[in-house]
Design a protein around this motif. Structure first.
Motif, PDB file in Angstrom:
ATOM      1  N   UNK A  60       1.716  -0.026 -15.811  1.00 36.32           N
ATOM      2  CA  UNK A  60       0.631  -0.603 -15.018  1.00 36.32           C
ATOM      3  C   UNK A  60      -0.676  -0.592 -15.801  1.00 36.32           C
ATOM      4  N   UNK A  61      -0.954   0.522 -16.469  1.00 32.55           N
ATOM      5  CA  UNK A  61      -2.177   0.608 -17.274  1.00 32.55           C
ATOM      6  C   UNK A  61      -2.042  -0.231 -18.545  1.00 32.55           C
ATOM      7  N   UNK A  62      -0.870  -0.202 -19.164  1.00 31.83           N
ATOM      8  CA  UNK A  62      -0.649  -0.994 -20.369  1.00 31.83           C
ATOM      9  C   UNK A  62      -0.749  -2.483 -20.116  1.00 31.83           C
ATOM     10  N   UNK A  63      -0.340  -2.930 -18.928  1.00 34.48           N
ATOM     11  CA  UNK A  63      -0.435  -4.354 -18.594  1.00 34.48           C
ATOM     12  C   UNK A  63      -1.886  -4.805 -18.551  1.00 34.48           C
ATOM     13  N   UNK A  64      -2.763  -3.962 -17.997  1.00 32.25           N
ATOM     14  CA  UNK A  64      -4.180  -4.314 -17.958  1.00 32.25           C
ATOM     15  C   UNK A  64      -4.752  -4.440 -19.366  1.00 32.25           C
TER      16      UNK A  64
ATOM     17  N   UNK B  39      -5.956  -8.265 -24.151  1.00 35.50           N
ATOM     18  CA  UNK B  39      -5.636  -8.460 -25.570  1.00 35.50           C
ATOM     19  C   UNK B  39      -6.182  -7.319 -26.424  1.00 35.50           C
ATOM     20  N   UNK B  40      -5.954  -6.080 -25.998  1.00 27.54           N
ATOM     21  CA  UNK B  40      -6.394  -4.925 -26.761  1.00 27.54           C
ATOM     22  C   UNK B  40      -5.327  -4.492 -27.754  1.00 27.54           C
ATOM     23  N   UNK B  41      -5.757  -3.696 -28.742  1.00 30.50           N
ATOM     24  CA  UNK B  41      -4.828  -3.265 -29.792  1.00 30.50           C
ATOM     25  C   UNK B  41      -3.682  -2.439 -29.218  1.00 30.50           C
ATOM     26  N   UNK B  42      -4.000  -1.533 -28.306  1.00 30.67           N
ATOM     27  CA  UNK B  42      -2.974  -0.730 -27.630  1.00 30.67           C
ATOM     28  C   UNK B  42      -2.647  -1.400 -26.302  1.00 30.67           C
ATOM     29  N   UNK B  43      -1.491  -2.063 -26.247  1.00 30.21           N
ATOM     30  CA  UNK B  43      -1.164  -2.852 -25.068  1.00 30.21           C
ATOM     31  C   UNK B  43      -0.008  -2.293 -24.269  1.00 30.21           C
ATOM     32  N   UNK B  44       0.818  -3.198 -23.760  1.00 32.24           N
ATOM     33  CA  UNK B  44       1.896  -2.851 -22.829  1.00 32.24           C
ATOM     34  C   UNK B  44       2.878  -1.855 -23.435  1.00 32.24           C
TER      35      UNK B  44
ATOM     36  N   UNK C 261      -6.497   3.476 -32.500  1.00 33.56           N
ATOM     37  CA  UNK C 261      -6.870   2.325 -31.670  1.00 33.56           C
ATOM     38  C   UNK C 261      -8.350   1.999 -31.769  1.00 33.56           C
ATOM     39  N   UNK C 262      -9.121   2.877 -32.414  1.00 30.21           N
ATOM     40  CA  UNK C 262     -10.567   2.685 -32.522  1.00 30.21           C
ATOM     41  C   UNK C 262     -10.880   1.899 -33.785  1.00 30.21           C
ATOM     42  N   UNK C 263     -11.628   0.832 -33.632  1.00 31.00           N
ATOM     43  CA  UNK C 263     -11.992  -0.036 -34.748  1.00 31.00           C
ATOM     44  C   UNK C 263     -13.509  -0.050 -34.876  1.00 31.00           C
ATOM     45  N   UNK C 264     -13.997   0.198 -36.084  1.00 34.36           N
ATOM     46  CA  UNK C 264     -15.438   0.147 -36.324  1.00 34.36           C
ATOM     47  C   UNK C 264     -15.744  -1.025 -37.233  1.00 34.36           C
ATOM     48  N   UNK C 265     -16.672  -1.854 -36.795  1.00 33.85           N
ATOM     49  CA  UNK C 265     -17.108  -3.021 -37.574  1.00 33.85           C
ATOM     50  C   UNK C 265     -18.630  -3.010 -37.615  1.00 33.85           C
ATOM     51  N   UNK C 266     -19.182  -2.584 -38.763  1.00 36.80           N
ATOM     52  CA  UNK C 266     -20.630  -2.493 -38.870  1.00 36.80           C
ATOM     53  C   UNK C 266     -21.152  -1.409 -37.950  1.00 36.80           C
ATOM     54  N   UNK C 267     -22.096  -1.779 -37.083  1.00 31.87           N
ATOM     55  CA  UNK C 267     -22.685  -0.834 -36.149  1.00 31.87           C
ATOM     56  C   UNK C 267     -21.943  -0.779 -34.818  1.00 31.87           C
ATOM     57  N   UNK C 268     -20.977  -1.669 -34.622  1.00 29.36           N
ATOM     58  CA  UNK C 268     -20.251  -1.719 -33.350  1.00 29.36           C
ATOM     59  C   UNK C 268     -18.925  -0.975 -33.456  1.00 29.36           C
ATOM     60  N   UNK C 269     -18.511  -0.385 -32.338  1.00 28.21           N
ATOM     61  CA  UNK C 269     -17.259   0.353 -32.268  1.00 28.21           C
ATOM     62  C   UNK C 269     -16.445  -0.198 -31.114  1.00 28.21           C
ATOM     63  N   UNK C 270     -15.187  -0.538 -31.392  1.00 30.58           N
ATOM     64  CA  UNK C 270     -14.296  -1.059 -30.366  1.00 30.58           C
ATOM     65  C   UNK C 270     -13.053  -0.174 -30.272  1.00 30.58           C
ATOM     66  N   UNK C 271     -12.444  -0.164 -29.114  1.00 29.17           N
ATOM     67  CA  UNK C 271     -11.191   0.551 -28.947  1.00 29.17           C
ATOM     68  C   UNK C 271     -11.319   1.917 -28.300  1.00 29.17           C
ATOM     69  N   UNK C 272     -12.539   2.332 -27.954  1.00 30.69           N
ATOM     70  CA  UNK C 272     -12.709   3.647 -27.335  1.00 30.69           C
ATOM     71  C   UNK C 272     -12.009   3.717 -25.979  1.00 30.69           C
ATOM     72  N   UNK C 273     -12.103   2.619 -25.216  1.00 31.64           N
ATOM     73  CA  UNK C 273     -11.449   2.610 -23.903  1.00 31.64           C
ATOM     74  C   UNK C 273      -9.935   2.671 -24.046  1.00 31.64           C
ATOM     75  N   UNK C 274      -9.390   1.920 -25.005  1.00 34.41           N
ATOM     76  CA  UNK C 274      -7.939   1.951 -25.231  1.00 34.41           C
ATOM     77  C   UNK C 274      -7.490   3.341 -25.668  1.00 34.41           C
ATOM     78  N   UNK C 275      -8.288   3.997 -26.504  1.00 38.59           N
ATOM     79  CA  UNK C 275      -7.954   5.357 -26.927  1.00 38.59           C
ATOM     80  C   UNK C 275      -7.951   6.303 -25.730  1.00 38.59           C
TER      81      UNK C 275
END
Length: 232
Positions: free
Chosen positions: A28-32, A37-42, A96-110
């Protein structure tokens, strides 16, 4: 300290029920995450939830035959593998955490991977209500709460804005400043510069009230007859 003769066991049906529960809630959480379209998915969330549940079941019930082989008193700690899951899941979350420059993505997926591991462990321990409530809270946090949070931040946060306005030759800066103040923005700095090649430029640095965007202010300023162009 447990005596081997009374060491707890689970039937195959109970084991299957706990694994299915862990897999279903993790899905259920993986489907969301997959929909966004997150790195850690279903599949990732399914595997983490099932793996955590299976490790917990092995830790608590997997060594019954070995422990029950003799009449001796046996000391056992079924929480040891569970404790290692809590530590080990951090390495997977970091991936699952991706850092690009000053932005950080993937914290929620982690974070969802971390909580899915806990949900799997809860299911394996037979705490179905706790696992179900946690799943509902996580889904609410990923969906409706996300929208509400963004709305609150947009209405409360004061954005910093710098307008660079090209004025018609000989035009005054007061009409532009009047527009900025009318929309409720707080003017921090004003600079008026005349250049033989570039013409007259007005720079206005201001703080915008919650819910107001720089593009909206720029459109209002650009509509004034004394303005040639606006950059922000």
């Amino acid at each position: 300290m447990l005596v081997a003769a009374v060491y707890p066991t689970l039937s195959n049906g109970e084991l299957l029920l706990r694994l299915v529960e862990a897999g279903g809630l993790s899905l259920a959480i993986g489907l969301e995450r997959e929909i966004r379209d997150r790195a850690a998915g279903l599949r990732t969330h399914l595997f983490v939830g099932l793996g955590s549940a299976l490790f917990t079941l092995i830790s608590a019930y997997g060594f019954h035959d070995l422990i029950a082989a003799g009449p001796a008193v046996v000391r056992t700690d079924p929480t040891r593998i569970a404790a290692q899951i809590v530590t080990g899941i951090g390495f997977l979350g970091a991936g699952a955490i991706i850092r690009s420059g000053m932005s950080v993505r993937g914290l929620t997926s982690a974070a969802t991977l971390w909580v899915v591991a806990a949900i799997g462990m809860a299911c394996a321990a037979g705490m179905f209500v706790a696992a179900g409530v946690t799943t509902i809270v996580v889904l609410v946090g990923l969906g409706p709460l996300r929208v509400v949070g963004r709305s609150l931040v947009t209405n409360i946060r004061h954005d910093h804005c710098v307008l660079r306005v090209s004025l018609v030759e000989g035009a005054s800066a007061w009409p532009v400043l009047g527009i900025v103040q009318e929309v409720g923005a707080s003017v921090r700095r004003v600079e008026l510069r005349d250049d033989e090649e570039e013409g007259r430029w007005l720079t206005v640095e201001c703080e915008l009230p919650g819910g107001l965007r720089a593009s909206q202010v720029a459109d209002l300023v650009a509509s004034d007859e004394s303005v040639s162009s606006v950059d922000w």
